[in-house]
Scaffold this active site. Structure first.
Site, PDB file in Angstrom:
ATOM      1  N   ASP A  21      -3.562  -9.858  -4.953  1.00  0.00           N
ATOM      2  CA  ASP A  21      -3.535  -8.774  -5.943  1.00  0.00           C
ATOM      3  C   ASP A  21      -4.076  -9.251  -7.288  1.00  0.00           C
ATOM      4  O   ASP A  21      -3.999 -10.436  -7.614  1.00  0.00           O
ATOM      5  CB  ASP A  21      -2.077  -8.282  -6.091  1.00  0.00           C
ATOM      6  CG  ASP A  21      -2.010  -6.891  -6.708  1.00  0.00           C
ATOM      7  OD1 ASP A  21      -3.055  -6.209  -6.790  1.00  0.00           O
ATOM      8  OD2 ASP A  21      -0.907  -6.488  -7.117  1.00  0.00           O
ATOM      9  N   ASN A  69      -5.017   2.159   0.098  1.00  0.00           N
ATOM     10  CA  ASN A  69      -6.148   1.885  -0.791  1.00  0.00           C
ATOM     11  C   ASN A  69      -7.277   2.920  -0.666  1.00  0.00           C
ATOM     12  O   ASN A  69      -8.178   2.969  -1.514  1.00  0.00           O
ATOM     13  CB  ASN A  69      -6.704   0.467  -0.573  1.00  0.00           C
ATOM     14  CG  ASN A  69      -5.809  -0.635  -1.128  1.00  0.00           C
ATOM     15  OD1 ASN A  69      -5.748  -1.734  -0.592  1.00  0.00           O
ATOM     16  ND2 ASN A  69      -5.118  -0.360  -2.229  1.00  0.00           N
TER      17      ASN A  69
HETATM   18  C1  IPE Z   1      -1.775  -4.316  -2.079  1.00  0.00           C
HETATM   19  O1  IPE Z   1      -2.208  -4.275  -3.388  1.00  0.00           O
HETATM   20  C2  IPE Z   1      -2.946  -4.207  -1.140  1.00  0.00           C
HETATM   21  C3  IPE Z   1      -3.886  -5.321  -1.125  1.00  0.00           C
HETATM   22  C4  IPE Z   1      -3.771  -6.437  -1.800  1.00  0.00           C
HETATM   23  C5  IPE Z   1      -5.017  -5.169  -0.238  1.00  0.00           C
HETATM   24  P1  IPE Z   1      -2.222  -2.919  -4.237  1.00  0.00           P
HETATM   25  O2  IPE Z   1      -2.773  -3.266  -5.566  1.00  0.00           O
HETATM   26  O3  IPE Z   1      -2.918  -1.844  -3.487  1.00  0.00           O
HETATM   27  O4  IPE Z   1      -0.669  -2.569  -4.320  1.00  0.00           O
HETATM   28  P2  IPE Z   1       0.110  -1.599  -5.312  1.00  0.00           P
HETATM   29  O5  IPE Z   1      -0.599  -0.286  -5.269  1.00  0.00           O
HETATM   30  O6  IPE Z   1       0.028  -2.206  -6.678  1.00  0.00           O
HETATM   31  O7  IPE Z   1       1.504  -1.559  -4.805  1.00  0.00           O
HETATM   32  C1  IPE Z   2      -6.357  -6.502  -5.010  1.00  0.00           C
HETATM   33  O1  IPE Z   2      -6.664  -6.351  -6.344  1.00  0.00           O
HETATM   34  C2  IPE Z   2      -7.496  -6.104  -4.105  1.00  0.00           C
HETATM   35  C3  IPE Z   2      -7.271  -4.861  -3.335  1.00  0.00           C
HETATM   36  C4  IPE Z   2      -6.198  -4.123  -3.384  1.00  0.00           C
HETATM   37  C5  IPE Z   2      -8.341  -4.460  -2.444  1.00  0.00           C
HETATM   38  P1  IPE Z   2      -6.484  -4.964  -7.091  1.00  0.00           P
HETATM   39  O2  IPE Z   2      -7.768  -4.200  -6.985  1.00  0.00           O
HETATM   40  O3  IPE Z   2      -5.286  -4.244  -6.603  1.00  0.00           O
HETATM   41  O4  IPE Z   2      -6.280  -5.435  -8.579  1.00  0.00           O
HETATM   42  P2  IPE Z   2      -5.304  -4.784  -9.659  1.00  0.00           P
HETATM   43  O5  IPE Z   2      -3.931  -4.791  -9.072  1.00  0.00           O
HETATM   44  O6  IPE Z   2      -5.812  -3.398  -9.910  1.00  0.00           O
HETATM   45  O7  IPE Z   2      -5.438  -5.684 -10.831  1.00  0.00           O
HETATM   46 MG    MG Z   3      -3.314  -4.205  -7.201  1.00  0.00          MG
END
Ligand code: IPE
Ligand code: IPE
Ligand code: MG
Length: 244
Positions: A21, A69
């Site tokens: 994340d 996502n």
């Molecule tokens: C979880 O991260 C999914 C992945 C790392 C692929 P998200 O960024 O989507 O999770 P939330 O929405 O903050 O819970």
């Molecule tokens: C994790 O990073 C990657 C995916 C969920 C695909 P994020 O895109 O969720 O990054 P933040 O949480 O918005 O910083």
């Molecule tokens: Mg995230």
């Protein structure tokens, strides 16, 4: 022989699961588009996969794209899948050479055709490898996985008494694999976000504020050292564990 040779190494997780994340925030903090964060995150994936293989971790499971996502802007979703194709193009030949088996957890049929094709190709090419399993959780949701397992059991007409934790686990995407010993989530959030809900019953959790693009080999080693210092009891008392 050097001074560290006689120190018994702390236990490594057999199965390491990661919630990668913070790509978006990493990019935003630099005035870059979120996609740049995903690209930097892909670099980290290469580095962490290589290091885990080197260390002898047997299963590495990376949360790559959750079923939730899809709710992101279309352009970001498109960028993520184009990055995935680029990653597979470069990494599958390397996985083939380095003994890594690619496996997917999640609903592959719900992925764009090009991704589906590349993933199936990658899994076929690496099917005989036994060095390390790299699970990419893609279009994955823990609740959906559990519901799917129930549906399969019902479809098979299994009688209620034959539904056991073992038979149930055989219907999960992780069938045949040990549960994650250690779960790392980067970037400060302390939640599961629908990841491996059934499998994480006894996993050790590790949360770090470091965003995924900055989670490199030293940060991995630091996390693994913490794992090595944890006492896993599985419901027993510490005295019982110590007596073994
Ligand atoms: C979880 O991260 C999914 C992945 C790392 C692929 P998200 O960024 O989507 O999770 P939330 O929405 O903050 O819970
Ligand atoms: C994790 O990073 C990657 C995916 C969920 C695909 P994020 O895109 O969720 O990054 P933040 O949480 O918005 O910083
Ligand atoms: Mg995230």
């Amino acid at each position: 022989m050097n001074a560290t040779d006689d120190v018994s190494p702390s236990p490594l997780p057999v199965h390491l699961a990661v919630i990668m994340d913070g790509n978006g925030r990493w990019a935003q903090a630099r005035g870059l588009p979120r996609e740049a964060g995903h690209r930097a995150g892909a670099e980290t994936v290469r580095e962490i996969v290589t290091e885990c293989r080197k260390l002898g971790i047997r299963y590495l499971t990376l949360y790559t794209f959750s079923s939730e996502n899809w709710n992101r802007p279309k352009t970001e979703v498109a960028a993520l899948f184009s990055l995935l194709l680029e990653f597979l193009g470069q990494e599958v030949p390397r996985m083939e050479r380095e003994g890594i088996r690619l496996n997917i957890l999640g609903d592959i049929d719900g992925l764009p055709l090009a991704a589906r094709t590349a993933l199936r190709h990658g899994m076929r090419r690496t099917a005989a490898n036994d060095g390390m399993v790299l699970n990419l959780a893609l279009n994955y949701g823990g609740r959906a996985e559990i519901v799917r397992a129930v549906q399969e059991l019902l479809r098979e007409g299994v009688s209620p008494n034959d539904v056991t934790e073992e038979s149930f686990a055989r219907h999960l995407y992780t069938a045949g694999q040990p549960d994650p010993d250690f779960l790392i989530r980067t970037s400060g959030e302390q939640r599961l976000s629908n990841y491996l809900l059934y499998q994480c019953a006894y996993s050790e959790f590790y949360f770090t504020p470091v965003p995924w693009p900055d989670f490199r080999v030293p940060q991995l080693h630091e996390a693994l050292a913490v794992y090595g210092s944890r006492s896993r009891r599985f419901g027993k008392t510490q005295e019982q564990i110590d007596a073994r």
